[in-house]
Enzyme design. Structure first.
Site, PDB file in Angstrom:
ATOM      1  N   LEU A   1     -39.525 -13.683 -24.681  1.00  0.00           N
ATOM      2  CA  LEU A   1     -39.245 -12.739 -25.769  1.00  0.00           C
ATOM      3  C   LEU A   1     -38.395 -13.411 -26.845  1.00  0.00           C
ATOM      4  O   LEU A   1     -38.828 -13.603 -27.971  1.00  0.00           O
ATOM      5  CB  LEU A   1     -38.541 -11.509 -25.198  1.00  0.00           C
ATOM      6  CG  LEU A   1     -38.263 -10.351 -26.147  1.00  0.00           C
ATOM      7  CD1 LEU A   1     -39.568  -9.718 -26.600  1.00  0.00           C
ATOM      8  CD2 LEU A   1     -37.392  -9.309 -25.468  1.00  0.00           C
TER       9      LEU A   1
ATOM     10  N   GLY B   1     -32.671 -13.232 -31.372  1.00  0.00           N
ATOM     11  CA  GLY B   1     -32.607 -12.757 -29.999  1.00  0.00           C
ATOM     12  C   GLY B   1     -32.765 -11.256 -29.945  1.00  0.00           C
ATOM     13  O   GLY B   1     -33.849 -10.725 -29.729  1.00  0.00           O
TER      14      GLY B   1
ATOM     15  N   ARG C   1      -0.862 -13.318   0.932  1.00  0.00           N
ATOM     16  CA  ARG C   1       0.050 -14.182   0.174  1.00  0.00           C
ATOM     17  C   ARG C   1       1.399 -13.491   0.029  1.00  0.00           C
ATOM     18  O   ARG C   1       1.493 -12.369  -0.478  1.00  0.00           O
ATOM     19  CB  ARG C   1      -0.548 -14.454  -1.205  1.00  0.00           C
ATOM     20  CG  ARG C   1       0.350 -15.234  -2.153  1.00  0.00           C
ATOM     21  CD  ARG C   1       0.419 -16.692  -1.796  1.00  0.00           C
ATOM     22  NE  ARG C   1       1.032 -17.462  -2.880  1.00  0.00           N
ATOM     23  CZ  ARG C   1       1.177 -18.768  -2.857  1.00  0.00           C
ATOM     24  NH1 ARG C   1       0.745 -19.470  -1.809  1.00  0.00           N
ATOM     25  NH2 ARG C   1       1.747 -19.412  -3.861  1.00  0.00           N
TER      26      ARG C   1
ATOM     27  N   GLN D   1       0.636  -6.040  -9.412  1.00  0.00           N
ATOM     28  CA  GLN D   1      -0.590  -6.505  -8.764  1.00  0.00           C
ATOM     29  C   GLN D   1      -1.525  -5.333  -8.469  1.00  0.00           C
ATOM     30  O   GLN D   1      -2.744  -5.427  -8.642  1.00  0.00           O
ATOM     31  CB  GLN D   1      -0.264  -7.238  -7.452  1.00  0.00           C
ATOM     32  CG  GLN D   1       0.457  -8.571  -7.605  1.00  0.00           C
ATOM     33  CD  GLN D   1      -0.437  -9.662  -8.164  1.00  0.00           C
ATOM     34  OE1 GLN D   1      -0.651  -9.735  -9.361  1.00  0.00           O
ATOM     35  NE2 GLN D   1      -0.956 -10.514  -7.304  1.00  0.00           N
ATOM     36  N   GLN D   2      -0.947  -4.232  -8.028  1.00  0.00           N
ATOM     37  CA  GLN D   2      -1.750  -3.030  -7.784  1.00  0.00           C
ATOM     38  C   GLN D   2      -2.406  -2.549  -9.074  1.00  0.00           C
ATOM     39  O   GLN D   2      -3.581  -2.176  -9.086  1.00  0.00           O
ATOM     40  CB  GLN D   2      -0.863  -1.926  -7.201  1.00  0.00           C
ATOM     41  CG  GLN D   2      -0.284  -2.248  -5.834  1.00  0.00           C
ATOM     42  CD  GLN D   2       0.862  -1.328  -5.463  1.00  0.00           C
ATOM     43  OE1 GLN D   2       1.062  -0.266  -6.075  1.00  0.00           O
ATOM     44  NE2 GLN D   2       1.651  -1.724  -4.463  1.00  0.00           N
TER      45      GLN D   2
ATOM     46  N   GLU E   1     -30.974 -10.230 -21.995  1.00  0.00           N
ATOM     47  CA  GLU E   1     -31.592  -8.897 -22.008  1.00  0.00           C
ATOM     48  C   GLU E   1     -30.941  -8.002 -23.055  1.00  0.00           C
ATOM     49  O   GLU E   1     -30.830  -6.793 -22.888  1.00  0.00           O
ATOM     50  CB  GLU E   1     -31.518  -8.229 -20.621  1.00  0.00           C
ATOM     51  CG  GLU E   1     -32.150  -9.017 -19.497  1.00  0.00           C
ATOM     52  CD  GLU E   1     -33.669  -9.128 -19.605  1.00  0.00           C
ATOM     53  OE1 GLU E   1     -34.219  -8.692 -20.632  1.00  0.00           O
ATOM     54  OE2 GLU E   1     -34.282  -9.663 -18.690  1.00  0.00           O
TER      55      GLU E   1
END
Length: 666
Positions: free
Chosen positions: A138, A144, A313, A331-332, A427
């Protein structure tokens, strides 16, 4: 379930024992017993099949591709006929595998059957059977996403009853076609169809032989080349192709929608050029849905690695003992919204495939098919960008939460990042593709304003019919808990969709009144308007799908409770990014505390999920052989596996062959 293997003892047991649910039964309830059994067979097959043995050294590009094709061939001999959903599990091992297999055995033959007629049925079967290898051609070098800018031509010659394919210049060369570089024998090609009266009827699909299936040499009239190594997905041979007076039989036009008679007369069942054009692009729909699957699998692997690593860790702590870094709020906040997104997209992709499958079994008239196809096009055009962007951001956060060790190639996080990155452009480039969704929504909105009821077969745009009522809603929750109730969160999404729909429409209308051209109107109504509209539409569809799934009676109470928390977290995390709109649009008053309730709720749920996160990952994790990361093994022995990784290659302990070049003489 007996077929689900037990997990080894180790540091991760600390959190597994705290989980409120049994991860094995949760897996069965979430994915279904048959699908789970099939997964176990796949994992056993991969572990025992020589073609899937992990290489002991870096491979050349040619070796990577050969290995990928050998793996696809081995897989197909055992699992032929399995669903698309099943084949995308291969992405957990290598993202190239389902794409190589799916393109030739699913996308191309399905495209031939969708776009062709009875005369093409036997041809489609040869791709399914593996006698031919197909690629989708295509994109062109200079164009594109803008399909209307394509230059490749197929000019009909009534004397020879054939189309003559030509590529006017290198800018018009077909490119980025997966499997085209070295292996495809045929291309499902899009070219401008020109009849003898010199009328250009626009892009039409053709099935074009391009290589001799016996010798794999390009056919006369074609120039085919490989595009070389990419930053990821190198198991796929992407190529470029040009034509010079290539003669193609008339029968190779896929003619369900439009045809050319032997004499050269153009005939079509759809007089509307726009509908005709859209109907010819059905292969792209399956590709975009495939990217949603793939992005979800990359997201899955990244979170398996990061959450298991962070649960083991240890760094710092309130006293002398060190805390697992998963205990830290920051981190949470980095990981758990992505964990919620993983479950949201997993459920959405499963539900979407089932909805499409069920829809395909129903008989419908042409008008309804067009309505249904338009909604799927809009949904995939927003779902593909949102899922690939979600995975992109999550993988980066996972890499960072693993610190320096996450930067090791052996961690696999870099590979996930590179492989997912392709989904942001192929795509349909995300930023341009997503405009298809806003265009569809605005068209439906215009119909609604004219008094027409919006028909939404998949239920993603039913809210438009209630817009006037929805826009009158205001936020009236008085606690965090009330705010995070799923129906209240869904209500916020409905309001947000209607708000951005009206806001975007008003922006477009005002630009038109000022005399802007159609192109300028679309271009100048994207940022803060149409672009955001498409994203909140997709988020609403995902949340709605999640809420529906939670109501499935198959789940135990403990499972439903954790799914509810995940859904609430995903919804709240998505809505938090739009807080300004709620206040600007009048949904939330200045003293409503919406921002505090949403943000406190996100932090609260993240804290609740600390004890659930490892087991939630276990539910979706493949075996260690497939995870293949020293940071993400199921025993949690990250330092043991890092040591094994460092010691595996003897060259790590040898001086370089070029040591004399850096030798410093005293």
């Amino acid at each position: 379930m007996e077929s689900i293997r037990d997990l080894p003892k180790g540091p991760l047991d600390l959190y597994r024992k705290r989980a409120s649910f049994n991860w094995k039964s949760f897996k069965v309830h979430l994915e279904g017993e048959e699908f789970v059994r099939s997964q176990q067979k796949l994992w056993n097959f991969i572990e025992k099949t020589p073609e899937f043995e992990h290489p002991k050294k870096s491979l050349t590009l040619d070796e990577i591709r050969r290995r990928c094709y050998r793996q696809v061939k081995a897989y197909s001999t055992v699992f032929e006929g399995k669903s698309v959903k099943f084949s995308f599990l291969l992405s957990l091992y290598d993202g190239s595998l389902p794409l190589v297999r799916g393109l030739s055995k699913v996308t191309v033959p399905n495209g031939i059957l969708d776009l062709g007629t009875e005369r093409h049925a036997e041809l489609a079967k040869k791709f399914i059977d593996g006698k031919f290898i197909g690629c989708l051609s295509l994109t062109e070098i200079a164009h594109g996403t803008n399909l209307k800018g394509f230059q490749t031509t197929a000019t009909y010659n009534p004397q020879t009853e054939s189309f003559i394919l030509n590529t006017p210049n290198f800018e018009a060369a077909k490119c980025w076609s997966a499997l085209l570089g070295k292996t495809a024998t045929h291309a499902l090609l899009y070219a401008n169809l020109i009849t003898p009266d010199n009328v250009n009827h626009g892009l039409h699909p053709f099935i074009v032989p391009i290589r001799d299936p016996q010798t794999f040499l390009p056919l006369p009239g074609t120039t085919i080349g490989d595009m070389g190594e990419k930053i990821g997905l190198n198991g796929i041979d992407n190529g470029f192709m040009m034509f010079k007076n290539y003669s193609l039989p008339r029968e190779n036009l896929l003619n369900k929608v439009a045809d050319v008679t032997k004499e050269g007369e153009y005939i079509t069942v759809l007089s509307n050029p726009s509908q005709r054009f859209s109907a010819s692009l059905s292969p792209l729909l399956s590709g975009r849905i495939g990217i949603i699957y793939n992005s979800t699998m990359y997201l899955r692997i990244a979170l398996i690695i990061a959450i298991r690593y962070c649960a083991c860790r240890r760094q710092f702590g309130p006293a002398e003992s060190e805390w697992p870094v998963i205990e830290y709020q920051v981190q949470q906040g980095k990981l758990f919204p992505h964990l919620a997104a993983l479950y949201a997209w997993t459920i959405f992709s499963y539900n979407l495939s089932e909805a499409i499958e069920a829809s395909n079994k129903k008989s419908k008239d042409v008008e309804y098919l067009i309505i249904e196809g338009s909604e799927l096009h809009a949904l995939s055009s927003a779902g593909k960008p949102l899922s690939s962007w979600t995975a992109r951001d999550a993988i980066q956060d996972c890499r960072e939460t693993c610190g320096g060790h996450g930067y090791l190639k052996a961690s696999r996080l870099g590979k996930m990042r590179a492989e997912n990155d392709a989904g942001c452009t192929y795509e349909g480039e995300n930023t341009v593709l997503i405009q298809q969704t806003s265009n569809w929504l605005l068209n439906n909105w215009e119909d609604f304003l004219k008094g027409k009821k919006v028909v939404s077969p998949f239920g993603t745009a039913n809210f438009i019919n209630e817009t006037e009522n929805i826009l009158s809603w205001t936020f009236n929750c008085s606690t965090v808990e009330e705010t995070l109730e799923l129906q209240n969160l869904l209500q916020m999404f409905k309001w947000l969709n209607c708000y951005y729909l009206k806001k975007t429409y008003d922006k477009v209308h005002n630009l038109k009144k000022k005399g802007n051209s159609s192109f300028e109107v679309k271009n100048n109504s994207q940022t803060y308007f149409a672009h955001t509209l498409s994203l909140v539409y997709a988020e609403h569809a995902v949340v709605k799908s999640f809420i529906t799934r939670i109501q499935d009676p198959v789940f135990e109470d403990s499972e439903r409770q954790v799914l509810t928390k995940l859904c609430a977290l995903f919804a709240a995390w998505s809505l938090e990014k739009r807080l300004v709109a709620f206040y600007a649009g009048g949904y939330a008053l200045k003293n409503s505390n919406l921002e505090f309730f949403i943000r406190d709720g996100i932090i609260s749920i993240c804290k609740d999920l600390v004890n659930e996160a490892v087991s939630l990952i276990d539910v979706l994790a493949p075996p260690d052989f497939v995870v293949n990361s020293p940071l993400g093994m199921s025993d949690g022995e990250i330092y043991k596996h890092l040591e094994e990784t460092f010691y595996k290659d003897p060259a790590n302990f040898e001086r370089p062959s070029w040591w004399r070049e850096v030798h410093c003489k005293l």
